[in-house]
Design an enzyme around this catalytic site. Structure first.
Site, PDB file in Angstrom:
ATOM      1  N   LYS A 250      -0.519  -8.270   4.961  1.00  0.00           N
ATOM      2  CA  LYS A 250      -0.838  -8.667   3.576  1.00  0.00           C
ATOM      3  C   LYS A 250       0.172  -9.651   3.020  1.00  0.00           C
ATOM      4  O   LYS A 250      -0.158 -10.455   2.149  1.00  0.00           O
ATOM      5  CB  LYS A 250      -1.002  -7.445   2.665  1.00  0.00           C
ATOM      6  CG  LYS A 250       0.204  -6.584   2.441  1.00  0.00           C
ATOM      7  CD  LYS A 250       1.006  -6.942   1.205  1.00  0.00           C
ATOM      8  CE  LYS A 250       2.147  -5.956   1.090  1.00  0.00           C
ATOM      9  NZ  LYS A 250       3.303  -6.430   0.363  1.00  0.00           N
TER      10      LYS A 250
ATOM     11  N   GLY B  25       0.818  -1.206   0.000  1.00  0.00           N
ATOM     12  CA  GLY B  25       0.000   0.000   0.000  1.00  0.00           C
ATOM     13  C   GLY B  25       0.850   1.254   0.000  1.00  0.00           C
ATOM     14  O   GLY B  25       0.504   2.269  -0.612  1.00  0.00           O
ATOM     15  N   ASN B  26       2.015   1.182   0.666  1.00  0.00           N
ATOM     16  CA  ASN B  26       2.913   2.332   0.687  1.00  0.00           C
ATOM     17  C   ASN B  26       3.525   2.602  -0.679  1.00  0.00           C
ATOM     18  O   ASN B  26       3.896   3.737  -0.986  1.00  0.00           O
ATOM     19  CB  ASN B  26       4.030   2.115   1.713  1.00  0.00           C
ATOM     20  CG  ASN B  26       3.539   2.331   3.136  1.00  0.00           C
ATOM     21  OD1 ASN B  26       3.000   3.369   3.466  1.00  0.00           O
ATOM     22  ND2 ASN B  26       3.708   1.332   3.976  1.00  0.00           N
TER      23      ASN B  26
ATOM     24  N   LYS C  74      -0.899  -3.210  16.631  1.00  0.00           N
ATOM     25  CA  LYS C  74      -0.826  -2.459  15.381  1.00  0.00           C
ATOM     26  C   LYS C  74      -1.440  -1.072  15.557  1.00  0.00           C
ATOM     27  O   LYS C  74      -2.658  -0.932  15.731  1.00  0.00           O
ATOM     28  CB  LYS C  74      -1.567  -3.218  14.281  1.00  0.00           C
ATOM     29  CG  LYS C  74      -1.419  -2.620  12.895  1.00  0.00           C
ATOM     30  CD  LYS C  74      -0.095  -2.978  12.282  1.00  0.00           C
ATOM     31  CE  LYS C  74      -0.036  -2.547  10.827  1.00  0.00           C
ATOM     32  NZ  LYS C  74       1.272  -2.812  10.233  1.00  0.00           N
TER      33      LYS C  74
ATOM     34  N   LYS D  23       8.110  -9.929   5.264  1.00  0.00           N
ATOM     35  CA  LYS D  23       8.196 -10.410   3.886  1.00  0.00           C
ATOM     36  C   LYS D  23       9.019 -11.705   3.829  1.00  0.00           C
ATOM     37  O   LYS D  23       8.649 -12.672   3.151  1.00  0.00           O
ATOM     38  CB  LYS D  23       8.803  -9.337   2.985  1.00  0.00           C
ATOM     39  CG  LYS D  23       8.023  -8.027   2.990  1.00  0.00           C
ATOM     40  CD  LYS D  23       8.652  -6.975   2.127  1.00  0.00           C
ATOM     41  CE  LYS D  23       8.026  -5.612   2.363  1.00  0.00           C
ATOM     42  NZ  LYS D  23       6.561  -5.604   2.318  1.00  0.00           N
TER      43      LYS D  23
END
Length: 316
Positions: free
Chosen positions: A217, A11-12, A131, A279
């Site tokens: 995600k 998204g970034n 978060k 990731k």
């Protein structure tokens, strides 16, 4: 036979900088990434695109907060913000991909699937939200919000003000995986699992109910890739390759690496939490569940990476 790839974009990555946050700016960034994904497809891949939504959810929450403060309107639940971004970002990616297909003379279409992702209500994350989301508040505002929303957790964020913390549970099941697999099998470029998916929890009668949480995600993309038997998981980031000793004089890019080697680097704290670490962990999870190959690279290097000329390639 074409290979099936799940490509996760952040998204970034849709926001170039603080001066380019408008919807039109984000669409231009989407078009740039779509160009590279279309190049992958021309190399013979069927592609499923997943995406982040962190900044975009923040924007929706802030609009909701302002509307509440100024006009007394209701707060938009976080779970609905996730659904909203799936539709809005999915539309942008879908349109950009369809336009690229037309430019290249490809008889192909993109389609967006609003995707639910099941999480366990027993996940420890629900007992300890970590978060941070939304705006900063004064202590008085935070107390008022907690009174209005007893289930909210507000904390002082490094002295900058109070922010809401929400859980980040691990994904357990992609609810729409069969639809995504079917459409990809029919040649569609599918956009799904946006923002990690809409978190839902199973009920006693077998139904699902949305819950306020944020699913990473990359973990959700990894799970989707496993559940649909994708040939390769590609996670995009801000650099063309993963580095060890990143930012130090002896930094070293990783070209080809095994899961065992990557796990060793994780144990040596080479990857920053909240940045490269999730990731890397998502890639490890995919390969340990039976995946054959994963790549980590930046969006502009996608075509070169799948051709084997750049990127970090990870194998079991």
């Amino acid at each position: 036979m074409k290979q099936l790839a799940v490509v996760a974009i952040g998204g970034n990555s849709l926001i170039i900088d603080n001066a380019h946050q408008a919807v039109e700016d984000q669409y231009r960034a989407v078009c740039e990434t779509a160009n590279h994904i279309a190049g992958m497809i021309e190399q013979g891949y069927e592609v499923i695109i997943t995406h982040g939504n962190g900044p975009q959810v923040g924007f929706i929450l802030r609009r909701s907060e302002i509307a509440c403060e100024v006009a007394g309107m209701h707060h938009v639940p976080l779970v609905s913000c996730g659904a909203d971004t799936q539709g809005a970002i999915g539309f942008q990616i879908q349109q950009a991909m369809d336009n690229e297909f037309k430019k290249r003379g490809l008889t192909k279409s993109a389609v967006t699937i609003v995707t639910q992702v099941a999480v366990s209500p027993e996940d420890p994350a629900f007992q300890k939200p970590t978060k941070p989301i939304g705006s900063f508040y004064t202590e008085e505002q935070a107390q008022a919000l907690c009174k209005a929303h007893p289930d909210w957790v507000m904390v002082n964020d490094a002295g900058r003000g109070y922010r809401r913390l929400v859980p980040s549970p691990k994904p357990q099941q992609i609810i729409e995986k069969d639809v995504i697999r079917m459409l990809a099998g029919q040649g569609y470029c599918v956009i799904g699992v946006g923002g990690g998916g809409i978190p839902v929890v199973p009920q006693d009668d077998g139904t699902f109910k949305g819950i306020d949480a944020v699913i990473d995600k990359d973990f959700a993309s990894s799970l989707l890739a496993s559940e649909i038997d994708a040939d390769v998981l590609i996670i995009s980031t801000g650099v063309p390759k993963v580095y060890i000793n990143y930012g130090k004089p002896d930094e070293k890019p990783l070209d080809k690496v095994t899961v065992a080697e990557l796990k060793q680097y994780v144990s040596e704290n080479h990857f920053a939490p909240g940045s490269m670490l999730p990731k890397v962990q998502a890639v490890i999870d995919f390969l340990e569940r039976g995946g054959k190959k994963a790549i980590i690279t930046n969006p502009e290097s996608l075509e070169e990476a799948v051709a084997g000329r750049t990127g970090t390639h990870v194998y079991p």
